[in-house]
Design an enzyme around this catalytic site. Structure first.
Site, short mmCIF file in Angstrom:
data_model
loop_
_atom_site.label_atom_id
_atom_site.label_comp_id
_atom_site.label_asym_id
_atom_site.label_seq_id
_atom_site.Cartn_x
_atom_site.Cartn_y
_atom_site.Cartn_z
NE ARG A 59 0.10 85.15 33.14
CZ ARG A 59 -0.25 84.24 32.21
NH1 ARG A 59 0.06 84.46 30.94
NH2 ARG A 59 -0.91 83.16 32.55
CG HIS A 63 3.99 82.61 35.38
ND1 HIS A 63 3.02 81.86 34.75
CD2 HIS A 63 3.33 83.56 36.07
CE1 HIS A 63 1.82 82.35 35.05
NE2 HIS A 63 1.99 83.39 35.85
CG ASN A 91 3.73 79.02 32.56
OD1 ASN A 91 3.26 79.96 33.19
ND2 ASN A 91 4.74 78.29 33.00
CG HIS A 188 -2.75 91.40 38.53
ND1 HIS A 188 -3.47 90.74 39.51
CD2 HIS A 188 -1.86 90.49 38.06
CE1 HIS A 188 -3.03 89.50 39.62
NE2 HIS A 188 -2.06 89.32 38.76
#
Length: 317
Positions: A59, A63, A91, A188
């Site tokens: 993740r 990001h 975040n 995911h």
């Protein structure tokens, strides 16, 4: 006029060629041949103590690349009046930055000033997938670290409430296709989501329905038990699929059964083209893994504005 046009065209061609050639799996073959191994060891050690590390690293890399390109800007700490990306609303739940710090420390001892923080994060994300039972791949390297990190820019990240049109635009702005969208959403398969990320589907969904009707009723009921309307449990939430620590295609299977968490997950079933891809990867883990490697390499090659190798991943020199 023609000469000017030719010069401009030549510059464009040179710039594009440089961008294409800048990253290479062999970038550190001579300057730091142990780079991959050192990062892998740092990830392995962290995973032995914390099973949430793989999801966190994957993740974190996503990001990073979606804000200013893959330049390690998500790693920078806030300083003075500047609030950095890692402190932006999307975040706040990012963690495991220490894994990157540990890898950087080991790399600086072995080959000082050579391996960028952005490359370390890209390698760590690959290891997070591979060490969770997923595919591995040769990571193109040669990214440089950026000096700018602003929390306000995290609003550029795709939100879990996005519909298919918003997702198309968000990914398209970064040179990623709808195919990439479906494939990268498969990430995911690892991780956990807090109630705030999907409560819109459980309470006051719209004027006619309290709960999103696309949710499997029993699945929705179980989520409501964990995330009531006036939830006060800070870390309440749910795993993103049924095999939270294994990288596999269960995410797609659950999505087709109405058991996805985010509106942005359900959105993948909104149009025939993406729905067909979801079905494809739900039926074949091998197909998913092959596609994931291609899309990850593409995403991790989003050009950043970095021009240095930071000695400390949390601050500029």
């Amino acid at each position: 006029m023609n000469a000017h046009f030719f010069n401009v065209l030549l510059i464009v061609i040179l710039v594009v060629s440089f961008d294409v050639q800048a990253l290479s799996p062999h970038y550190y073959d001579h300057s730091c041949p142990q780079a991959d191994h050192i990062v892998t060891n740092a990830v392995k050690k962290a995973m032995s103590n914390d099973k949430t590390v793989p999801a966190a690293l994957l993740r974190m890399h996503f990001h990073d690349c979606f804000v200013r390109g893959c330049d390690g800007s998500v790693l920078l700490d806030s300083k003075g009046k500047n609030k950095a990306e890692k402190d932006g609303p999307p975040n706040i739940s990012l963690h495991a930055f220490y894994v990157i710090d540990n890898a950087k420390k080991a790399l600086e001892e072995q080959c000082p000033g050579i391996v960028s923080c952005a490359d370390i994060l890209s390698l760590a994300a690959r290891d997070a997938v591979a060490l969770s039972g997923g595919p591995t791949w040769a990571v193109p390297k040669g990214r440089k670290d950026g000096r700018i990190s602003k929390a306000i820019e995290t609003r550029q990240l795709p939100a879990p409430t996005f519909n298919i049109s918003q997702l198309r635009q968000n990914f398209g702005q970064r040179g990623l296709s709808m195919h990439d969208l479906v494939v990268l959403s498969g990430g995911h398969t690892l991780g956990f989501a807090h109630c705030s990320s999907f409560q819109n589907r459980l309470h006051n969904f719209n004027t006619q329905k309290e709960v999103d009707p696309t949710l499997n009723p029993s699945f929705a009921a179980s989520l409501e038990g964990v995330c009531p309307a006036h939830n006060t449990v800070k870390n309440a939430g749910s795993t993103l699929d049924g095999t939270v620590s294994s990288f596999d295609n269960i995410y797609y299977r659950m999505l087709m059964q109405g058991k996805s968490l985010f509106s942005s997950d359900e959105a993948l079933l909104a149009v025939p083209s993406t729905k067909k891809l979801v079905a494809k990867y739900a039926s074949s883990n091998e197909e998913f893994e092959r596609a994931f490697v291609k899309s990850m390499i593409k995403m991790s090659s989003i050009s950043g504005n970095g021009n240095e190798v930071r000695l400390n991943c949390r601050r500029v020199r």
